[in-house]
Motif scaffolding. Structure first.
Motif: not given
Length: 213
Positions: A105-106, A108-113, A116
């Motif tokens: 999940p970390a 995925r969160r980094a890729q999302h940011h 963006r």
């Protein structure tokens, strides 16, 4: 194991349990290896950690099975020799599997940011071209500016690209686009569909952070 390991029934029960565990963990190892091959960059980190944890887990299960057989057949020297590896394998399996599941999940969160930020960067770099396009051919942004401003970053970038493309193909107006602008537009389109292989250019983008807020 010291009390019951020499009993055939206990050995069979333990062997069945750890054989099933080895099969499950080996399947996870295969999936992790496949994910690692099909991933790039930081996406490989969770798969690598899960792969290592699975490999140690399979080794742990096999060690227990051999220990059961050795104990039941009276080969205590072999059992004690393999027993030395039990604790390290247990710790390594636990650490790497937990790390792999925690990192997913970390990542995925980094890729999302990161996505963006790249989306905002592309929008900022296309803004001069977009303003020229909307001056030459007014689009939906002029008809409904409040709706345009309320869009998410990817929705806004999509609107920018569509309005630039509309101005480029409209035969009623003259809208010239340089080769660099075309290249930037194509890279922004690739980014939106998820097929971009490169990060957005690192050219200075004024007030990008302020536009996000």
């Amino acid at each position: 194991m010291s009390d019951l390991g020499a009993q055939p029934a206990a050995a069979v029960y333990s062997i069945i349990n750890f054989s099933y565990g080895a099969l499950v963990i080996a399947t996870m190892l295969v999936l992790a290896a496949r994910q690692y091959r099909h991933s790039t960059g930081i996406q490989r980190l969770p798969a690598a950690l899960l792969g290592l944890g699975s490999a140690f887990g399979v080794a742990l299960c096999l060690a227990v099975i051999v220990m059961d057989i050795a104990h039941a057949t009276g080969h205590l020297e072999l059992m004690h020799a393999i027993q030395a590896a039990y604790d390290p394998l247990s710790v390594l399996t636990f650490v790497f599997l937990c790390a792999g599941f925690a990192v997913q999940p970390a990542v995925r969160r980094a890729q999302h940011h990161a996505r963006r930020r790249h989306t905002t960067s592309f929008t900022a770099q296309l803004e001069p071209l977009w303003r020229r396009a909307t001056l030459a051919r007014p689009g939906l942004s002029q008809a409904d500016p409040l709706a345009a401003n309320s869009e998410d970053p990817e929705g806004h970038l999509h609107r920018v690209i569509v309005e630039i493309r509309d101005a480029m193909i409209d035969p009623r107006i003259t809208f010239d686009v340089s080769a660099d602008d075309r290249d930037l537009l194509e890279r922004a389109e690739s980014h939106l569909v998820g097929s971009d292989t490169a990060v957005a250019p690192t050219s200075p983008v004024p007030n990008v952070e302020e536009r996000e807020s």
